[in-house]
Structure formats: C-alpha cells, structure tokens
Design a protein around this motif. Structure first.
Motif, PDB file in Angstrom:
ATOM      1  N   ALA A 111     -62.711   5.884 -49.630  1.00  0.00           N
ATOM      2  CA  ALA A 111     -61.903   6.300 -50.774  1.00  0.00           C
ATOM      3  C   ALA A 111     -61.853   5.207 -51.837  1.00  0.00           C
ATOM      4  N   VAL A 112     -61.614   3.964 -51.413  1.00  0.00           N
ATOM      5  CA  VAL A 112     -61.516   2.852 -52.368  1.00  0.00           C
ATOM      6  C   VAL A 112     -62.869   2.590 -53.031  1.00  0.00           C
ATOM      7  N   ARG A 113     -63.940   2.627 -52.250  1.00  0.00           N
ATOM      8  CA  ARG A 113     -65.276   2.393 -52.828  1.00  0.00           C
ATOM      9  C   ARG A 113     -65.655   3.496 -53.823  1.00  0.00           C
ATOM     10  N   TYR A 114     -65.252   4.701 -53.526  1.00  0.00           N
ATOM     11  CA  TYR A 114     -65.513   5.811 -54.445  1.00  0.00           C
ATOM     12  C   TYR A 114     -64.807   5.591 -55.779  1.00  0.00           C
ATOM     13  N   LEU A 115     -63.534   5.232 -55.726  1.00  0.00           N
ATOM     14  CA  LEU A 115     -62.779   4.996 -56.959  1.00  0.00           C
ATOM     15  C   LEU A 115     -63.343   3.798 -57.719  1.00  0.00           C
ATOM     16  N   ALA A 116     -63.720   2.756 -56.971  1.00  0.00           N
ATOM     17  CA  ALA A 116     -64.309   1.580 -57.637  1.00  0.00           C
ATOM     18  C   ALA A 116     -65.642   1.924 -58.288  1.00  0.00           C
ATOM     19  N   ALA A 117     -66.422   2.773 -57.638  1.00  0.00           N
ATOM     20  CA  ALA A 117     -67.712   3.175 -58.203  1.00  0.00           C
ATOM     21  C   ALA A 117     -67.532   3.978 -59.490  1.00  0.00           C
ATOM     22  N   LEU A 118     -66.414   4.686 -59.607  1.00  0.00           N
ATOM     23  CA  LEU A 118     -66.112   5.403 -60.842  1.00  0.00           C
ATOM     24  C   LEU A 118     -65.719   4.453 -61.974  1.00  0.00           C
TER      25      LEU A 118
ATOM     26  N   GLU B 258     -60.649  -6.503 -51.396  1.00  0.00           N
ATOM     27  CA  GLU B 258     -61.113  -7.899 -51.367  1.00  0.00           C
ATOM     28  C   GLU B 258     -62.640  -7.963 -51.302  1.00  0.00           C
ATOM     29  N   GLU B 259     -63.234  -7.084 -50.483  1.00  0.00           N
ATOM     30  CA  GLU B 259     -64.699  -7.066 -50.372  1.00  0.00           C
ATOM     31  C   GLU B 259     -65.355  -6.707 -51.695  1.00  0.00           C
ATOM     32  N   LEU B 260     -64.670  -5.886 -52.486  1.00  0.00           N
ATOM     33  CA  LEU B 260     -65.210  -5.461 -53.780  1.00  0.00           C
ATOM     34  C   LEU B 260     -64.884  -6.438 -54.909  1.00  0.00           C
ATOM     35  N   GLY B 261     -64.123  -7.478 -54.581  1.00  0.00           N
ATOM     36  CA  GLY B 261     -63.756  -8.461 -55.591  1.00  0.00           C
ATOM     37  C   GLY B 261     -62.689  -7.987 -56.550  1.00  0.00           C
ATOM     38  N   LEU B 262     -61.892  -7.009 -56.126  1.00  0.00           N
ATOM     39  CA  LEU B 262     -60.812  -6.498 -56.962  1.00  0.00           C
ATOM     40  C   LEU B 262     -59.498  -7.162 -56.595  1.00  0.00           C
TER      41      LEU B 262
END
Length: 338
Positions: free
Chosen positions: A169-176, A205-209
């Motif tokens: 879910a978080v990766r999907y929102l970040a990809a948007l 944290e893994e996505l650097g957000l």
C-alpha cells in the motif's frame, strides 16, 4: 463426575441425581456433592443432563467490541458468515457473545468450557502480552487463535500476512508521487495494529520518506472522522491516508468533502478490508482486499482439527492485495493545501 463422587464420598449415580435435581439423595448429601464440585471447579453440562450421553456440537466466539460497532463492521459480518458456512455443513452451532474486556472474556470462556457448552473456541483480536493466553492454556481449552504466532502464545494460529500488504500500500502511494503519507490505525495495544504500524514506518524509511503520522483510534466511524479532521488541519497535511478499516475510510471521505478537500485530486484515501462500503462511495475507495468469508471458514476448519486432536501448524492463509479505485491518484503538482 467420578472426581466429585470421590471427593464427596458418594457414588457417581448420586452425583447424577443431585445435579439433575432428582430424588434419591438426601439434602445433606446433595449439599456435600455441590460443595465438592465447587471445590474442584467442576460444573455440569448446562445444555444436557448427562455428559456421558450428550456430545457437544457448539463452538464459541467472544468479541470485545461494542454491539453497535460490530453491527456496522463488514469484516466481522463476513468473518462470522464464513464460520457459519462450515458449521452448517457439520450441523453445528456458533455461540457468540460480545464482551466489554479481555478479563470478562476469560471468565466467559472458563464458564463455557467447564459447563461443556462448547467444544472449542475461536480467539480473536490478540493484544501484545495478551492476558487471555495463560489462563486459557491452563484451562486446556481447544482453541484456534486468529493472529500472528508472535502474539498468540502457542495456540494454533491462523492469520493474514499484514506486513507485506502494508508495504504494498505504501509503495503504491509513493509510486503515485505521494511523499506525505499518514495512517489512521486501531488501538496501539492491538497486535495486528502494531504489526501494521511497524511495517508502515519501515517501508517509509526504506523509501527515504519522512516518518508517517499515526493516529490511534477504536475503529469507529466517529473516531475515523475525528482522526481525519486532525490530520487535515495540520500545516503540512498529508496527501494520502491509509485507514485500518473501511468504516473509518468512508468517514474520512465525508470529512474531506466537508472541508472542501477533493478526493483524489487533493487527497488520496486507501482502506483496509475491502467491502461493499468501498464500492458504494463516490469516489469508490481503493482498498487492501482478501476473502474474509473464506478466512472465517478456514479458521473454523482448523478449529475442528484442533478439537479432533490433530497436529496443526501455524499458517498465514492470505496476504491482502491492493485493489486500486478512484480514491487514489497522483497528488497535485504543487501539493494541495487548504
């Protein structure tokens, strides 16, 4: 009955007569039998007058939820329907009780088991350091725990694998393109809420957000609305919110409309436990989905294996998957502000 008879110095037949309120024993003997039974913690079967002739065909489910909230919560309605689908095939019944606390549930489960009202129980909503584990294991209650093995203290467990779903879910929102993502979760002490919160922070944290904002609630629509309002009133408000259930997400959608925040142009919303509610809103709500009806059925099948004395290994039965709908979209280029 044999132990009560030995403690009271009478025959098993006398114990049967006493507890079935039949003549044939004196009042003094009857009192002595009841005293021995109380001392041993034994109780007669409340649903049958003879334990030796009556098989138990009922399983128990206690839920620590307000009655009004349970009636509105699609997850438990679907979960219970899954349980009932298996019980109907076996010509068995469900004994459902709502309780106000885990301590009340312990007392209830003890009474159910000692009085042989149930053959076993489904245990739900495990907390970190759950107080039910020790007394119910000592009781010898056949049970299946709906929760991750880290929470369930050795009970045979069945669960949905929430951590990878949160990450999706978080990766999907970040990809948007979302960089300010918040989460409206359940009570901090509730095990699956803690698992989701940890996975949420780890993925950011893994996505650097920057660390996401969490608001803890009791799962009701009113609390979901209040949490959404508090997030949208912050100076640097989120552009996306993930909710721990569908009721709160629907309430959040209403608050956004009330405050003039456009979904999904200004704010993306994503619900947990996809349900009909998510498909009836405007716009429709993106959600993390799994077959809750089938989940309830599998939990029940495992419980019957436990009752039969079969070895049961802990197993995740599903990982919720993302169903994108119209409530999620890339944020506006400048980042929406009130």
């Amino acid at each position: 009955m044999k132990d009560v008879a030995a403690a009271a110095g009478v025959s098993k037949g006398a114990v049967s007569l006493a507890f079935n309120h039949k003549s044939g024993v004196s009042e003094a003997t009857r009192d002595r039998i009841f005293a021995a039974a109380r001392q041993l913690g034994w109780a007669p079967n409340s649903s049958a007058r003879s334990l030796s002739r009556q098989s138990v065909d009922t399983i128990g489910l206690a839920i620590c939820r307000p009655a009004r909230l349970l009636g509105l919560e699609p997850f438990y309605m679907e979960f219970i329907s899954g349980i009932e689908s298996v019980l109907a095939e076996r010509n068995c019944s469900l004994l459902l009780r709502l309780v106000g606390s885990l301590e009340e549930e312990i007392t209830l489960q003890e009474r159910w088991w000692k009085e042989r009202q149930i053959a076993g129980s489904v245990l739900v909503d495990f907390h970190q350091r759950d107080p039910r584990i020790a007394p119910l294991r000592e009781l010898g209650l056949p049970a299946v725990a709906v929760g991750h093995p880290d929470l369930t203290g050795g009970f045979p467990s069945v669960w949905t694998d929430d951590a990878p779903a949160v990450a999706e879910a978080v990766r999907y929102l970040a990809a948007l393109g979302h960089r300010r993502i918040a989460r409206v979760g359940g009570p901090a002490g509730l095990g699956h809420s803690a698992i989701r919160a940890e996975a949420f922070e780890r993925t950011l944290e893994e996505l650097g957000l920057d660390g996401g904002r969490h608001v803890e609630t009791g799962f009701s629509g009113e609390e979901g609305a209040r949490a959404t309002r508090s997030l949208l009133l912050t100076p640097d408000r989120p552009t996306a919110i993930v909710y721990d259930n569908d009721i709160m997400a629907v309430a959040g959608l209403g608050v956004a409309a009330e405050m003039g925040v456009s979904v999904p142009d200004d704010l993306s919303l994503l619900a947990w436990d996809d349900s009909q509610l998510c498909r009836l809103t405007h716009p429709t709500l993106s959600a993390m989905s799994h077959d809750v009806h089938r989940f309830g059925a599998e939990v029940t099948e495992v419980l019957f294996d436990v009752i039969a004395g079969e070895e049961v290994r802990p197993r995740p039965v599903a990982t919720p998957s993302l169903v994108p709908r119209r409530s999620t979209a890339p944020p506006r280029a400048q980042g929406a502000r009130l």
